[in-house]
Design an enzyme around this catalytic site. Sequence first.
Site, PDB file in Angstrom:
ATOM      1  N   GLY A   1       0.830  -1.209   0.000  1.00  0.00           N
ATOM      2  CA  GLY A   1       0.000   0.000   0.000  1.00  0.00           C
ATOM      3  C   GLY A   1       0.856   1.246   0.000  1.00  0.00           C
ATOM      4  O   GLY A   1       2.068   1.174  -0.235  1.00  0.00           O
ATOM      5  N   ASN A   2       0.232   2.381   0.243  1.00  0.00           N
ATOM      6  CA  ASN A   2       1.003   3.630   0.332  1.00  0.00           C
ATOM      7  C   ASN A   2       0.366   4.537   1.369  1.00  0.00           C
ATOM      8  O   ASN A   2      -0.662   4.215   1.950  1.00  0.00           O
ATOM      9  CB  ASN A   2       1.116   4.296  -1.037  1.00  0.00           C
ATOM     10  CG  ASN A   2      -0.231   4.646  -1.616  1.00  0.00           C
ATOM     11  OD1 ASN A   2      -0.968   5.436  -1.043  1.00  0.00           O
ATOM     12  ND2 ASN A   2      -0.577   4.044  -2.740  1.00  0.00           N
ATOM     13  N   ARG A   3       0.997   5.676   1.589  1.00  0.00           N
ATOM     14  CA  ARG A   3       0.596   6.541   2.699  1.00  0.00           C
ATOM     15  C   ARG A   3      -0.584   7.456   2.407  1.00  0.00           C
ATOM     16  O   ARG A   3      -0.941   8.286   3.239  1.00  0.00           O
ATOM     17  CB  ARG A   3       1.768   7.450   3.083  1.00  0.00           C
ATOM     18  CG  ARG A   3       2.920   6.742   3.729  1.00  0.00           C
ATOM     19  CD  ARG A   3       4.050   7.741   3.850  1.00  0.00           C
ATOM     20  NE  ARG A   3       5.236   7.184   4.450  1.00  0.00           N
ATOM     21  CZ  ARG A   3       5.439   7.155   5.766  1.00  0.00           C
ATOM     22  NH1 ARG A   3       4.534   7.641   6.585  1.00  0.00           N
ATOM     23  NH2 ARG A   3       6.548   6.641   6.234  1.00  0.00           N
TER      24      ARG A   3
END
Length: 413
Positions: free
Chosen positions: A206-208
């Site tokens: 995932g990412n932030r």
Amino acid sequence: MRIVLGVGGGIAAYKVASLLRLFTEAGHNVTVIPTEASTRFVGSATWEALSGNPVSNSVFDDVHQVNHVRLGHEADLVVVAPATADLLAKAATGQAGDLLTNTLLMAHGPVLFAPAMHTEMWQHAATRANVETLRGRGAAVLEPATGRLTGADSGPGRLPEPEAIFAAAMALVEGRQDFQLPLAGRTITISAGGTREPLDPVRFLGNRSSGKQGVALAVAARNAGANVRLLAAHMEVPPPAGVEVVQVETALQLREAALAAAADSDVVIMSAAVADFRPAEVSDTKIKKRDDRTDPVITLVRNPDILLELVELRNSTVQVEGHQLIVGFAAETGDSDGDVLAHAEAKLQRKGCDLLVVNHVGTDKVFGQDTTSVVILARSGSEPQEASGTKTEVSAAIISRIAFELNAVSPRA
Ligand code: CTP
């Protein structure tokens, strides 16, 4: 401020309860005047409870207070929502058969009509003429929103969202000429949040991205009168009311949703953080630690570049109904090859979108934060525009710029 809120007899009357709340929460004293027909959709008890004022639609109630004269005279603002074809016709011809039409004839302050009806009714020559008559006399008639109507049909004729009517009403009271919602009748697709690329049933890459920027954009576009479709990847904030939400998880799902939504969108904003890579293989079962103590190797493959594909699709499609505006986002850090703006300029050319909103990122900047600072680059080569403040303020600036570009290229019919 004293506001008279006239409610017409259309299914959209239920949305006006939210509009009434917005007015009362802003401290205004609202008297609701429903037409007889509208009480078949929403009863007077709802209006009395929410406004805290008595409700009537008859000139024969409380005759001693001469309501049919007093309410219009005293009102600082009269808002009619939904303004049905019937009510617009009555107002245009100066009829005075009930308390609302009497009030409209007696109104001294600004009058705002928020129409809602089927597309054919809105486009009928009789309605067009009535709208022109009312506008010619100085009344403000909003453009309806475009989108799903009561039945299976869709097109211009939806009641603008309550927040949009509220914004237009306040602009009108301030005497602004630009009360007309700049994105009325436009459909905007906005992707938000971060994609998640599964590794196995319990893990993902995932990412932030928190989704805050995309959601703030959706709110600003909705408040500017647009019909908003939010393609929501993983978000830490809930989607706003009054927008259509399409949930997606992976980049491939987002791609499919974005290409489908683009078909009838005037604007597509890619503010989602899309994973550039995904695991080549997704295990059907949880990946376990191995007995031989070797570490697993994850092979990644490229995800399609959705923004690029949207631009290619737009460029290959004959634009019958005007130009589609495509807006990309760029998260840049700058490095030995160039600063943030140099990288962003190169990305704008590479991706071919019309506008690129550039964020300067670091682990402590932008992601999940409430404030941000961006530069908007245009392919047309106009001067870079800076905007900073809360994500709400920055979104309002981005949406105004989009409205400006859109109305300059294809003015609203
Ligand atoms: N984007 C997209 N599809 C992808 C990756 C990104 O549509 N597979 C969109 C993003 O939503 C954003 C823009 O492209 O609007 C820029 O994304 P960014 O990740 O900053 O740029 P990249 O193209 O990935 O370039 P680089 O990794 O070199 O910075």
